[in-house]
Design a protein around this motif. Structure first.
Motif, PDB file in Angstrom:
ATOM      1  N   THR A  73      73.604   2.065  69.971  1.00 41.32           N
ATOM      2  CA  THR A  73      74.286   0.834  70.332  1.00 41.32           C
ATOM      3  C   THR A  73      73.548  -0.328  69.693  1.00 41.32           C
ATOM      4  O   THR A  73      72.423  -0.655  70.082  1.00 41.32           O
ATOM      5  N   LEU A  74      74.148  -0.941  68.709  1.00 38.54           N
ATOM      6  CA  LEU A  74      73.528  -2.075  68.028  1.00 38.54           C
ATOM      7  C   LEU A  74      73.810  -3.348  68.802  1.00 38.54           C
ATOM      8  O   LEU A  74      74.965  -3.702  69.054  1.00 38.54           O
ATOM      9  N   SER A  75      72.733  -4.032  69.204  1.00 35.99           N
ATOM     10  CA  SER A  75      72.844  -5.268  69.974  1.00 35.99           C
ATOM     11  C   SER A  75      71.656  -6.157  69.632  1.00 35.99           C
ATOM     12  O   SER A  75      70.631  -5.676  69.136  1.00 35.99           O
ATOM     13  N   PRO A  76      71.758  -7.463  69.869  1.00 40.33           N
ATOM     14  CA  PRO A  76      70.633  -8.373  69.559  1.00 40.33           C
ATOM     15  C   PRO A  76      69.372  -7.959  70.319  1.00 40.33           C
ATOM     16  O   PRO A  76      69.440  -7.570  71.487  1.00 40.33           O
ATOM     17  N   GLN A  86      65.545   0.023  74.838  1.00 39.62           N
ATOM     18  CA  GLN A  86      66.400  -0.742  73.932  1.00 39.62           C
ATOM     19  C   GLN A  86      66.172  -0.343  72.479  1.00 39.62           C
ATOM     20  O   GLN A  86      67.112  -0.220  71.697  1.00 39.62           O
ATOM     21  N   LEU A  90      68.860   1.549  69.650  1.00 42.55           N
ATOM     22  CA  LEU A  90      69.207   1.009  68.336  1.00 42.55           C
ATOM     23  C   LEU A  90      69.181   2.076  67.252  1.00 42.55           C
ATOM     24  O   LEU A  90      69.500   1.790  66.093  1.00 42.55           O
ATOM     25  N   LEU A 130      69.767  -3.111  61.030  1.00 37.70           N
ATOM     26  CA  LEU A 130      69.280  -3.826  62.217  1.00 37.70           C
ATOM     27  C   LEU A 130      69.040  -5.306  61.975  1.00 37.70           C
ATOM     28  O   LEU A 130      68.964  -6.083  62.933  1.00 37.70           O
ATOM     29  N   PRO A 132      70.787  -7.956  61.052  1.00 33.85           N
ATOM     30  CA  PRO A 132      71.649  -8.988  61.666  1.00 33.85           C
ATOM     31  C   PRO A 132      71.459  -9.144  63.169  1.00 33.85           C
ATOM     32  O   PRO A 132      71.898 -10.143  63.743  1.00 33.85           O
ATOM     33  N   TYR A 133      70.785  -8.182  63.813  1.00 35.63           N
ATOM     34  CA  TYR A 133      70.650  -8.211  65.267  1.00 35.63           C
ATOM     35  C   TYR A 133      69.243  -8.667  65.714  1.00 35.63           C
ATOM     36  O   TYR A 133      68.991  -8.737  66.917  1.00 35.63           O
ATOM     37  N   ARG A 135      66.459 -11.108  66.725  1.00 35.30           N
ATOM     38  CA  ARG A 135      66.358 -12.470  67.257  1.00 35.30           C
ATOM     39  C   ARG A 135      64.905 -12.727  67.655  1.00 35.30           C
ATOM     40  O   ARG A 135      64.399 -12.098  68.583  1.00 35.30           O
TER      41      ARG A 135
END
Length: 323
Positions: A73-76, A86, A90, A130, A132-133, A135
Motif C-alpha cells: 500500500t503506497l501512502s505518504p 508502515q 510500502l 516511493l 512521490p510519497y 514527506r
C-alpha cells in the motif's frame, strides 16, 4: 648395491605395509558403497520448485523484491518517523527496514527525499516508486536554515552593545539571552573588544586576552607563556617575537612597565641567566667572565666592547636588568 637390495624390507616392515594396504582398501570400499546413496539433498527438488515459482516473470529492470503475504500500500510517509509496519506495507523487505532503523539509531537524519536513496540495499526501482510519497517534516531541516546569524538574536545583541535598552537581551551569570530564547555562552565565546578599547598586556589573563580580536586560546596561551619567560612586556611590539602573532591585535594592548621583573645580573649564575629569552649561552658566559675578572657590573655599557653585546642587544636587554 643391486635394485633388489633397494626394495628389500625387513619382516616387521612388511607386516606394517600389508596392514596399511588392507585398511586403505577397506576405506575405499566403504566410500564407494555408501557415498552414492544420497545424490541430492533431501527436499532440494521441492525447494527448487518453490524458488522457481516465486521468481516467475521478474521485472526486466531487476527491481524485483518479494512481497508474498503482504499487501503493498503506497501512502505518504516520513522516513524519519515511519515505523516498521508502515515501511513493510510500502513493499520494503524486513532487512531493508532494519537498515533504516540502524541508520536512525546512529543519529542519521533524512533531510530531503534524495537522502532516502542512500538506504543500503534500496534499488533504483523501489526509490522511483516511493519518491512521490516521501514527506520530510520541517523539524528535520538544519537549524541554521531556520535560525541563522541574521536572526533576531544578532539584532538584540547589537542593541545592547550600542547602548540600547535591555529589551532584546538579558545578561545573567555570563550568559546573554534574547527575546527569542536563544542563549549565548559569553565565556566560551567571549565578546571581542571594540576599536579603541585596550587592555594591559602584563596583567591580563587568558580569558581577557581572548577578548582581543584575532586572539583565541592558542595565542592567549602563547602570550602568557612568553610573558613569564621575559618577566613582562615593556612594549606591545614584543608580541611580534611570537611566531605568527596577528598584527591587528597589537593596537588593543598597553604595557605597564612597572610590573616587569628584572634580572640581578651580578648575582645570577650562568644557567640562570640563560633562561631569559634575550640572553644566550655566550652572552651569559661573557657576563660571568666579566664579573670574575673585573668585578660587579654597574651598567650594560661596560659590555659594549664585547662582540656578543652589540648596541641593539644592549638596548633590548636594558629594561630587564638591574645592578
Amino acid at each position: 648395491m643391486s635394485w633388489r637390495e633397494f626394495f628389500y624390507f625387513q619382516k616387521s616392515d612388511r607386516k606394517v605395509l600389508v596392514v596399511a594396504m588392507c585398511v586403505a582398501v577397506v576405506a575405499l570400499g566403504v566410500i564407494f558403497l555408501l557415498g552414492g546413496r544420497h545424490d541430492t539433498t533431501p527436499g532440494e527438488d521441492n525447494d527448487s520448485l518453490a524458488m522457481n515459482k516465486g521468481m516467475e516473470n521478474p521485472p526486466a529492470d531487476g527491481a524485483y523484491y518479494a512481497t508474498e503475504g503482504r499487501a503493498v500500500t503506497l501512502s505518504p510517509f516520513d522516513p524519519n518517523t515511519a515505523d516498521s509496519t508502515q515501511l513493510l506495507s510500502l513493499g520494503l523487505q524486513p532487512w531493508q527496514v532494519r537498515n533504516i532503523y540502524r541508520y536512525r539509531a546512529k543519529g542519521g537524519v533524512f533531510r530531503q527525499p534524495e537522502d532516502f536513496a542512500r538506504v543500503y540495499g534500496l534499488t533504483a526501482g523501489q526509490y522511483r516508486e516511493l519518491q512521490p510519497y516521501i514527506r520530510i517534516s520541517p523539524d528535520y531541516r538544519p537549524a541554521s536554515e531556520v535560525y541563522g546569524r541574521n536572526h533576531s538574536y544578532g539584532s538584540g545583541r547589537r542593541g545592547v552593545r550600542d547602548g540600547g535598552t535591555a529589551q532584546g537581551n538579558a545578561v545573567e551569570g555570563g550568559y546573554k539571552q534574547d527575546v527569542a530564547g536563544f542563549v549565548r555562552d559569553t565565556v566560551r565565546y567571549p565578546v571581542k573588544l571594540r576599536v579603541g578599547e585596550v587592555i594591559d598586556l602584563n596583567t591580563s589573563d587568558t580569558t581577557m586576552l581572548k577578548k582581543v580580536p584575532g586572539i583565541g586560546s592558542y595565542y592567549a596561551r602563547k602570550v602568557v607563556a612568553y610573558r613569564e619567560r621575559l618577566g613582562g612586556f615593556f612594549s606591545a611590539d614584543q608580541l611580534f617575537e611570537i611566531e605568527g602573532f596577528p598584527e591587528e591585535a597589537v593596537d588593543f594592548f598597553t604595557c605597564n612597565g612597572a610590573v616587569v621583573k628584572k634580572l640581578k645580573v651580578n648575582q645570577l649564575s650562568l644557567s640562570q641567566l640563560r633562561k631569559h629569552p634575550y640572553i644566550g649561552f655566550y652572552q651569559a658566559k661573557a657576563i660571568t667572565d666579566y664579573r670574575r675578572l673585573k668585578g660587579p657590573l654597574h651598567s650594560l655599557d661596560e659590555l659594549r666592547l664585547l662582540p656578543d653585546f652589540p648596541q641593539d642587544v644592549i638596548d633590548r636587554l636594558s629594561p630587564y636588568v638591574e645592578f
